[in-house]
Motif scaffolding. Structure first.
Motif, short mmCIF file in Angstrom:
data_model
loop_
_atom_site.label_atom_id
_atom_site.label_comp_id
_atom_site.label_asym_id
_atom_site.label_seq_id
_atom_site.Cartn_x
_atom_site.Cartn_y
_atom_site.Cartn_z
N ARG A 36 0.91 -1.65 -0.29
CA ARG A 36 -0.01 -0.29 0.16
C ARG A 36 0.90 0.75 0.04
O ARG A 36 1.58 1.58 0.99
CB ARG A 36 -0.87 0.22 1.53
N THR A 37 1.05 2.07 -1.28
CA THR A 37 1.90 3.58 -1.27
C THR A 37 1.06 4.44 0.11
O THR A 37 0.14 4.60 -0.08
CB THR A 37 1.70 3.79 -2.32
N HIS A 38 2.26 5.72 0.12
CA HIS A 38 1.72 6.36 1.39
C HIS A 38 2.98 7.81 1.00
O HIS A 38 3.32 7.22 -0.10
CB HIS A 38 2.27 5.71 2.40
N LEU A 39 2.97 8.41 1.00
CA LEU A 39 3.55 9.73 1.64
C LEU A 39 5.02 9.55 1.02
O LEU A 39 6.21 10.44 0.16
CB LEU A 39 3.48 11.28 2.11
N GLY A 40 5.27 8.92 1.96
CA GLY A 40 7.07 8.66 1.54
C GLY A 40 7.27 7.67 0.33
O GLY A 40 8.68 8.60 0.09
N HIS A 41 6.73 7.00 -0.37
CA HIS A 41 6.77 6.01 -1.48
C HIS A 41 7.55 8.00 -2.95
O HIS A 41 7.97 7.27 -3.54
CB HIS A 41 6.13 5.70 -2.16
N ALA A 42 6.09 8.58 -2.76
CA ALA A 42 6.00 10.10 -3.57
C ALA A 42 7.19 10.10 -2.87
O ALA A 42 7.92 11.82 -3.61
CB ALA A 42 4.96 10.56 -3.59
N ILE A 43 7.25 10.44 -2.12
CA ILE A 43 8.69 11.70 -1.80
C ILE A 43 10.60 10.78 -2.51
O ILE A 43 11.11 11.76 -2.68
CB ILE A 43 8.74 12.09 -0.03
N ALA A 44 10.18 9.54 -2.08
CA ALA A 44 11.52 9.25 -2.84
C ALA A 44 11.62 9.49 -3.66
O ALA A 44 12.32 9.30 -4.64
CB ALA A 44 11.24 7.15 -2.59
N SER A 45 10.46 9.13 -4.49
CA SER A 45 10.27 9.59 -5.99
C SER A 45 10.37 11.00 -6.69
O SER A 45 11.99 11.33 -7.60
CB SER A 45 8.58 8.73 -6.93
N GLU A 46 9.88 11.51 -5.70
CA GLU A 46 10.37 13.58 -6.17
C GLU A 46 11.55 13.50 -6.11
O GLU A 46 12.32 14.38 -5.98
CB GLU A 46 9.65 14.45 -5.49
N TRP A 47 12.42 12.91 -5.12
CA TRP A 47 13.72 13.24 -4.55
C TRP A 47 15.02 12.74 -5.45
O TRP A 47 15.98 13.06 -6.52
CB TRP A 47 13.99 12.33 -3.21
N THR A 48 14.38 11.46 -6.46
CA THR A 48 14.42 10.98 -7.29
C THR A 48 14.73 11.65 -9.02
O THR A 48 16.08 11.79 -9.22
CB THR A 48 14.58 8.92 -7.38
N LYS A 49 14.04 11.99 -8.59
CA LYS A 49 13.49 13.04 -10.03
C LYS A 49 14.82 14.54 -9.78
O LYS A 49 15.31 14.64 -10.25
CB LYS A 49 12.03 14.06 -10.11
N ILE A 50 14.65 14.79 -9.03
CA ILE A 50 14.77 16.64 -8.47
C ILE A 50 16.87 16.01 -7.94
O ILE A 50 17.12 17.43 -8.94
CB ILE A 50 14.66 16.57 -7.34
N ARG A 51 17.28 15.07 -8.13
CA ARG A 51 18.73 15.05 -7.91
C ARG A 51 19.09 14.15 -9.24
O ARG A 51 20.61 14.19 -9.64
CB ARG A 51 19.21 13.73 -6.43
N SER A 52 18.16 13.88 -9.94
CA SER A 52 18.37 13.42 -11.37
C SER A 52 18.55 14.29 -12.56
O SER A 52 19.77 13.68 -13.36
CB SER A 52 17.77 12.18 -11.47
N VAL A 53 18.31 15.30 -12.55
CA VAL A 53 18.01 16.03 -13.25
C VAL A 53 19.40 17.25 -13.78
O VAL A 53 19.87 17.65 -12.03
CB VAL A 53 17.16 16.91 -13.56
#
Length: 291
Positions: A36-53
């Motif tokens: 079951r997904t939660h806010l922590g998964h979304a934060i991990a996804s956004e952290w991956t995006k912002i540090r990889s561009v």
């Protein structure tokens, strides 16, 4: 002549025949665990995006160069040209505001790109498919961006503050309250300014348009006030001076452009209130608009 196949394990036969009641796939049970997904998964996804561009590294790199470079350069020039007693009453931390005013444009740009660039590339469709909760997506973006913007700003202004205190030998020693406002307070303010840009990028959904609006918000009130010569507009002129972004930045160093504007920690509460209202409006719009 066909080779005889080994018998299927009894457990697999039970899984296939039993499965999950009401499953549209017959009796098949996926071996992949369902989480079951939660806010922590979304934060991990956004952290991956912002540090990889690349735009994040370039924007924050330019921010560091502007804030630290200009802050040290101004302090060095002042020390070289000041007389022995001319800096006696000055707060040495205040010379960091020159680089921070330019550097804030970098934080604004990064904030807009964090949301608006996904609409430009179409990546937002993938994001919303992976996380259908739109409010969760925007909240995760806001948390990750604010943490990055605050951390980078705090490190930058702290380096400039320490260097300026050591360079400006004739200036007085800052008080504890001045240290807090000149490092922690102004970092919170700049991060909130960037967060407001992120929210605007979500509303406008166009990078160039949102960046233009935010830069105008930073510079236009002060420029307009400078050219208001009519006495009938004196109250409007004074209000533009008082609440312009440069004046609010200066308030953290007790060097404001006027005597009636925000003082102390007031700019942080103003930025927090405006950003909260804008964030609530952006959430409401996200629920009603197509991706």
């Amino acid at each position: 002549m066909s080779t005889p196949q080994p018998p299927m394990p009894q457990a697999a036969v039970r899984d296939w025949q039993g499965g999950v009641a009401g499953s549209p796939y017959g009796g098949y049970t996926s071996p992949i665990p369902v989480v079951r997904t939660h806010l922590g998964h979304a934060i991990a996804s956004e952290w991956t995006k912002i540090r990889s561009v690349r735009s994040t590294m370039w924007t924050l790199g330019v921010f560091l160069v502007l804030v630290v470079g200009i802050g040290l350069l101004v302090a060095a020039l002042v020390e070289a040209n000041a007389s022995e007693d001319s800096l006696a009453g000055d707060n040495p931390l205040s010379f960091g505001v020159f680089g921070l005013l330019l550097g804030s444009i970098c934080i604004i740009t990064l904030g807009v790109l964090t949301t608006a660039s996904e609409y430009g590339t179409g990546m937002i469709r993938t994001t919303m498919t992976a996380c259908p909760s739109r409010s969760r997506v925007l909240t995760a973006k806001a948390i990750v961006f604010f943490a990055v913007a605050f951390s980078v700003t705090f490190v930058s202004v702290l380096l400039v503050a320490l260097a300026d205190v050591s360079i400006l030998s004739g200036a007085r020693s800052p008080s504890t309250q001045e240290w807090l406002k000149g490092t922690l307070g102004i970092s919170l303010y700049v991060a909130l300014l960037g967060l407001l840009s992120l929210v605007l990028g979500s509303v406008i959904r166009h990078s160039a348009g949102a960046i233009t609006i935010m830069i105008a918000l930073v510079l236009a009130p002060l420029v307009i006030a400078l050219f208001m010569f009519s006495s009938a507009l004196e109250d409007v002129r004074q209000a533009l001076f008082d609440y312009s972004i440069p004046n609010q930045l200066s308030a953290f160093y007790t060097n404001t452009l006027s005597d009636t504007g925000p003082t102390g920690w007031d700019p942080v509460w103003i930025a927090l209130g405006v950003t909260a209202v804008a964030f609530a409006g952006a959430i409401a719009l996200l629920q009603k608009r197509d991706v």
